[in-house]
Design a protein around this motif. Sequence first.
Motif, PDB file in Angstrom:
ATOM      1  N   HIS A  65      -9.090   7.522  -0.558  1.00 25.16           N
ATOM      2  CA  HIS A  65      -9.735   6.775   0.521  1.00 25.16           C
ATOM      3  C   HIS A  65      -8.683   6.049   1.355  1.00 25.16           C
ATOM      4  O   HIS A  65      -7.900   5.247   0.826  1.00 25.16           O
ATOM      5  N   THR A  66      -8.647   6.315   2.656  1.00 26.67           N
ATOM      6  CA  THR A  66      -7.697   5.670   3.564  1.00 26.67           C
ATOM      7  C   THR A  66      -8.401   5.360   4.881  1.00 26.67           C
ATOM      8  O   THR A  66      -9.499   5.855   5.164  1.00 26.67           O
ATOM      9  N   ASP A  67      -7.721   4.565   5.697  1.00 27.25           N
ATOM     10  CA  ASP A  67      -8.221   4.303   7.040  1.00 27.25           C
ATOM     11  C   ASP A  67      -8.022   5.529   7.918  1.00 27.25           C
ATOM     12  O   ASP A  67      -7.140   6.369   7.664  1.00 27.25           O
ATOM     13  N   ARG A  68      -8.834   5.621   8.947  1.00 29.88           N
ATOM     14  CA  ARG A  68      -8.721   6.742   9.878  1.00 29.88           C
ATOM     15  C   ARG A  68      -7.324   6.718  10.538  1.00 29.88           C
ATOM     16  O   ARG A  68      -6.827   5.670  10.938  1.00 29.88           O
ATOM     17  N   GLY A  69      -6.734   7.906  10.636  1.00 23.84           N
ATOM     18  CA  GLY A  69      -5.423   8.011  11.250  1.00 23.84           C
ATOM     19  C   GLY A  69      -4.259   7.890  10.283  1.00 23.84           C
ATOM     20  O   GLY A  69      -3.100   8.030  10.679  1.00 23.84           O
ATOM     21  N   THR A  70      -4.543   7.624   9.014  1.00 23.00           N
ATOM     22  CA  THR A  70      -3.491   7.502   8.004  1.00 23.00           C
ATOM     23  C   THR A  70      -3.279   8.838   7.315  1.00 23.00           C
ATOM     24  O   THR A  70      -4.232   9.476   6.880  1.00 23.00           O
ATOM     25  N   ARG A  71      -2.034   9.262   7.210  1.00 21.01           N
ATOM     26  CA  ARG A  71      -1.714  10.540   6.555  1.00 21.01           C
ATOM     27  C   ARG A  71      -1.701  10.350   5.047  1.00 21.01           C
ATOM     28  O   ARG A  71      -1.043   9.448   4.522  1.00 21.01           O
ATOM     29  N   LYS A  72      -2.429  11.196   4.344  1.00 17.90           N
ATOM     30  CA  LYS A  72      -2.466  11.152   2.885  1.00 17.90           C
ATOM     31  C   LYS A  72      -1.343  12.027   2.317  1.00 17.90           C
ATOM     32  O   LYS A  72      -1.183  13.177   2.725  1.00 17.90           O
ATOM     33  N   ILE A  73      -0.602  11.473   1.381  1.00 13.32           N
ATOM     34  CA  ILE A  73       0.451  12.222   0.694  1.00 13.32           C
ATOM     35  C   ILE A  73       0.207  12.111  -0.806  1.00 13.32           C
ATOM     36  O   ILE A  73       0.149  11.005  -1.353  1.00 13.32           O
ATOM     37  N   LEU A  74       0.054  13.259  -1.446  1.00 19.89           N
ATOM     38  CA  LEU A  74      -0.116  13.304  -2.899  1.00 19.89           C
ATOM     39  C   LEU A  74       1.259  13.478  -3.538  1.00 19.89           C
ATOM     40  O   LEU A  74       1.951  14.466  -3.285  1.00 19.89           O
ATOM     41  N   TRP A  75       1.659  12.505  -4.335  1.00 24.79           N
ATOM     42  CA  TRP A  75       2.953  12.559  -5.011  1.00 24.79           C
ATOM     43  C   TRP A  75       2.725  13.058  -6.440  1.00 24.79           C
ATOM     44  O   TRP A  75       2.132  12.372  -7.262  1.00 24.79           O
ATOM     45  N   ILE A  76       3.199  14.269  -6.731  1.00 25.98           N
ATOM     46  CA  ILE A  76       3.124  14.826  -8.089  1.00 25.98           C
ATOM     47  C   ILE A  76       4.456  14.530  -8.774  1.00 25.98           C
ATOM     48  O   ILE A  76       5.475  15.141  -8.446  1.00 25.98           O
ATOM     49  N   ASP A  77       4.439  13.602  -9.684  1.00 28.48           N
ATOM     50  CA  ASP A  77       5.658  13.169 -10.370  1.00 28.48           C
ATOM     51  C   ASP A  77       5.720  13.844 -11.742  1.00 28.48           C
ATOM     52  O   ASP A  77       4.899  13.568 -12.617  1.00 28.48           O
ATOM     53  N   TRP A  78       6.705  14.705 -11.928  1.00 29.37           N
ATOM     54  CA  TRP A  78       6.869  15.434 -13.185  1.00 29.37           C
ATOM     55  C   TRP A  78       7.778  14.692 -14.168  1.00 29.37           C
ATOM     56  O   TRP A  78       8.143  15.237 -15.204  1.00 29.37           O
ATOM     57  N   GLY A  79       8.142  13.460 -13.841  1.00 24.50           N
ATOM     58  CA  GLY A  79       8.900  12.641 -14.786  1.00 24.50           C
ATOM     59  C   GLY A  79      10.351  13.039 -14.898  1.00 24.50           C
ATOM     60  O   GLY A  79      10.944  13.661 -14.002  1.00 24.50           O
ATOM     61  N   VAL A  80      10.951  12.672 -16.039  1.00 33.26           N
ATOM     62  CA  VAL A  80      12.380  12.881 -16.285  1.00 33.26           C
ATOM     63  C   VAL A  80      12.543  13.897 -17.405  1.00 33.26           C
ATOM     64  O   VAL A  80      11.909  13.786 -18.455  1.00 33.26           O
ATOM     65  N   VAL A  81      13.400  14.889 -17.204  1.00 32.02           N
ATOM     66  CA  VAL A  81      13.690  15.888 -18.221  1.00 32.02           C
ATOM     67  C   VAL A  81      15.185  15.859 -18.500  1.00 32.02           C
ATOM     68  O   VAL A  81      15.972  15.349 -17.715  1.00 32.02           O
ATOM     69  N   GLY A  82      15.562  16.461 -19.622  1.00 27.59           N
ATOM     70  CA  GLY A  82      16.972  16.562 -19.959  1.00 27.59           C
ATOM     71  C   GLY A  82      17.450  15.519 -20.924  1.00 27.59           C
ATOM     72  O   GLY A  82      18.541  15.634 -21.467  1.00 27.59           O
ATOM     73  N   THR A  83      16.636  14.470 -21.176  1.00 24.23           N
ATOM     74  CA  THR A  83      17.064  13.455 -22.130  1.00 24.23           C
ATOM     75  C   THR A  83      17.051  14.001 -23.560  1.00 24.23           C
ATOM     76  O   THR A  83      17.846  13.586 -24.388  1.00 24.23           O
ATOM     77  N   ASP A  84      16.142  14.911 -23.853  1.00 24.44           N
ATOM     78  CA  ASP A  84      16.074  15.515 -25.191  1.00 24.44           C
ATOM     79  C   ASP A  84      16.550  16.966 -25.179  1.00 24.44           C
ATOM     80  O   ASP A  84      17.307  17.391 -26.047  1.00 24.44           O
ATOM     81  N   GLU A  85      16.089  17.734 -24.200  1.00 26.93           N
ATOM     82  CA  GLU A  85      16.429  19.160 -24.126  1.00 26.93           C
ATOM     83  C   GLU A  85      16.913  19.476 -22.714  1.00 26.93           C
ATOM     84  O   GLU A  85      16.224  19.189 -21.738  1.00 26.93           O
ATOM     85  N   PRO A  86      18.127  20.033 -22.577  1.00 30.66           N
ATOM     86  CA  PRO A  86      18.656  20.309 -21.229  1.00 30.66           C
ATOM     87  C   PRO A  86      17.762  21.286 -20.479  1.00 30.66           C
ATOM     88  O   PRO A  86      17.099  22.149 -21.063  1.00 30.66           O
ATOM     89  N   LEU A  87      17.751  21.144 -19.160  1.00 27.18           N
ATOM     90  CA  LEU A  87      16.997  22.045 -18.294  1.00 27.18           C
ATOM     91  C   LEU A  87      17.903  23.204 -17.891  1.00 27.18           C
ATOM     92  O   LEU A  87      19.016  22.998 -17.410  1.00 27.18           O
ATOM     93  N   GLN A  88      17.426  24.424 -18.078  1.00 28.90           N
ATOM     94  CA  GLN A  88      18.226  25.593 -17.742  1.00 28.90           C
ATOM     95  C   GLN A  88      18.079  25.954 -16.265  1.00 28.90           C
ATOM     96  O   GLN A  88      17.120  25.560 -15.603  1.00 28.90           O
ATOM     97  N   ARG A  89      19.059  26.709 -15.778  1.00 24.38           N
ATOM     98  CA  ARG A  89      19.067  27.087 -14.360  1.00 24.38           C
ATOM     99  C   ARG A  89      17.816  27.879 -13.993  1.00 24.38           C
ATOM    100  O   ARG A  89      17.191  27.626 -12.961  1.00 24.38           O
ATOM    101  N   THR A  90      17.424  28.844 -14.840  1.00 22.71           N
ATOM    102  CA  THR A  90      16.240  29.652 -14.533  1.00 22.71           C
ATOM    103  C   THR A  90      14.971  28.801 -14.519  1.00 22.71           C
ATOM    104  O   THR A  90      14.051  29.054 -13.749  1.00 22.71           O
ATOM    105  N   GLN A  91      14.928  27.770 -15.374  1.00 23.04           N
ATOM    106  CA  GLN A  91      13.760  26.894 -15.414  1.00 23.04           C
ATOM    107  C   GLN A  91      13.684  26.034 -14.153  1.00 23.04           C
ATOM    108  O   GLN A  91      12.599  25.813 -13.607  1.00 23.04           O
ATOM    109  N   LEU A  92      14.842  25.574 -13.679  1.00 23.37           N
ATOM    110  CA  LEU A  92      14.853  24.791 -12.453  1.00 23.37           C
ATOM    111  C   LEU A  92      14.409  25.639 -11.264  1.00 23.37           C
ATOM    112  O   LEU A  92      13.652  25.184 -10.399  1.00 23.37           O
TER     113      LEU A  92
END
Length: 772
Positions: free
Chosen positions: A606-633
């Motif tokens: 719900h926003t005022d008329r004329g306001t652009r809605k932006i959905l922020w999908i935050d996937w958090g932080v990775v790599g602290t336990d298991e490194p992220l591989q190039r193919t996964q990125l």
Amino acid sequence: MVRSEGRDDVRIDPAELLHRLLLSLFTSGDSFRQWMSLGPDGPELVAEFPSGTASTSATIFGGLDILRRRGHIDAYFFERLRTKFPRRRDDIARAATAWGASSHPPGPSARPSPAPGTIPRLAPFPGPLGQVFVADQERAELDIVGDRDGDVLRLRFHLHNDAALVHSRDAPGIAATIRRVRERGPTLDGAAALAIGQALTTLLFGLPGEAAYHRLFRSLFRQPDEPALRIGPARRPVRCRLRFSDPELRALPWSLLAEDGHWLADDGWLFEFAAFEVARNHAQVHLQAPCTTLLIVPDIGRTANFNPARHRDDLVALLADLWRKVVDQPLLGSYILTANTWSKVQDLAPRADVVYVCAQASDHGGRWTLRLDRPKGAQEDVRLDLFLRELQNSKVVHLNVAVPRIGALMPGLCDLPGPQAVIAPWTAGFGSEAEAGGRQWLRALLGEGHDPVSALHVVTREQASARAGTMQAMTRYRGWRTTPAPAELYTGRARLHVDRRNQRLRFWDLLQNLARHETRRVEAVIAYGEAPHGIVALPDLLEQHVEDACDQEVRATIHVVRDRLLLPEPRHDLETSLHDVVCSALNISLGGALGGALTIRFTSIHTDRGTRKILWIDWGVVGTDEPLQRTQLLAWLRYHVQRLGAHCPAEGRIVATLCVAASAPGCRKLGAFLERGVPDDVARTATASYTALPELHPVQRSDLVDYLEHHSSCPSCQIGAVADALLHATGGRFEALVERIEAVEHREQTWDRLARARVHDPPETLDDEEFR
């Protein structure tokens, strides 16, 4: 039967004392038989009593012997006596004490007396007082699917979220178990609850040693050299999901499962109903506190023991106390919402992550309703299915409601669309213990970081009433993680506000450009840096900056809503797994359209008329336990740029972020790859592109000075000296720097002492230089 060790110590044998009491209460053997026939297992017990021609004394004496052998002389037995003969309450209490079956017996585990001023720990689900649970501990996964065939329950077992069937078995005797639970249900005490829990365990798993399956099943949860004939303590905790099609089975208190006088929940077992047979593809839920919490407490329903307004105020105070450490006082109202009417619920529901309901529930021929206020003082009944559908974007709904009978709500909840977790009472009625349980559940969930079902177990250890110990949960999630608000009390919000100008300004510019762009709908953002430099805190820092920047606008042109998701595990087919998680988060049914679900998600903002809605999908932080591989990125980028970008509505805008924690060499490799190694078709399309935020380096002096000036209590005349001293002591490492600032805000240190830490360093000499 009378023993004396002196004139001040006369004791009567408990059996004789009870026999004499019953002789004074019941005028004949028939009246005693009739009263016993109305209790648990009554007809079966009375059939074994002495014959009707026996005297009243013989009938009662013989009946007591049968009751004692069958384990029916317990707190419930004396509670029934108190209900029937209220004027003899003191005499009955004296007999109960002598028998060792007071109103609230200690149950299977010995417990010390509660400290003065604490809530007394009641039966039926005591648990060890000293046991400490880790909120995110790893649990073995057990899915049990059961179909009823007459008096036989046909069971199928799945382990570790594996679709393959591990074992199956048939369990007879359902009708007798259901009847026994119904008779004992409303006033379960420790002994009765334990007996029912052991009967339910036998129904699911059989008796020790009766079949090879029993030993095989237990061996799956234990070390090879350990005995396999007992469920607990398991090698690790177990999350047990139940899926039953029969409503009578759903109405049983499965959280009471026990074996050998031992509650399985004391070994970390969690019991919940699953929305589907096997939960392999359910969502990974991340609840980040402080989060928006909606308290639905109508003003109707006030009784002598319950004041809705007071309860609502208590909950608001609880949440404010949890979050005032990281949220300014004027902003608390945006996180703590209250509603008492249906129109208000509909208005606030799209914003709520956690919903707590305290109201009256009614059964209208199998269709349940919740009673809410009307704006002008009347009341209205809202259908429960419509109520949950309105709250389906929430992560968890706790129905701490008054119901007219035991096992009432859960049978219908499993088949209704709704949030990822719905919690409902099993016992009838309502009271002060329900209020205390609701407060403790919210504190365990949001303040201690438990998942919703684990939080119920925390409640039963603090206030183990029959209601708290038998609350039931229906879940649609595979994994749950709650990140609670910081527990430290500090005034400067240091953990969120040590500034990172390069990242926050770049992110804000990116959002503004995305809002103004005519064709670009999705922006995938990669942020990276070393863990000591604060990569874990970066998403919260960015969100706080977005909120501050929007508040400073005369008229906000964009409105950003952050949805937190977890990167799925395992990651061998990450692109497909990402799609499954997004679909689960958007509540897309099998075969549903991603574009349509995104349209609904944007409509709910719900926003005022004329306001652009932006959905922020935050996937958090990775790599602290298991490194992220190039193919996964690359798979992560490809999904957002190509797939999500193609389905995002024309008027919608999505920014997706992924933070990667790596070592210094890993960050250098990652930076080089993001600069030169991303293929063009993954880097940019007509509707989407990706951006890499600058690497998180040690905190810069300019950022630190900016923070000390605007968000700390440091005197202006000492800011420069304090900044130099902090950077010298920490090397600019984010967490270490924050700890030192918080020590001052906690009054464990002073700014003056911190500023003098480098007084003895030799001053830097500067040549007189002309600037051309």
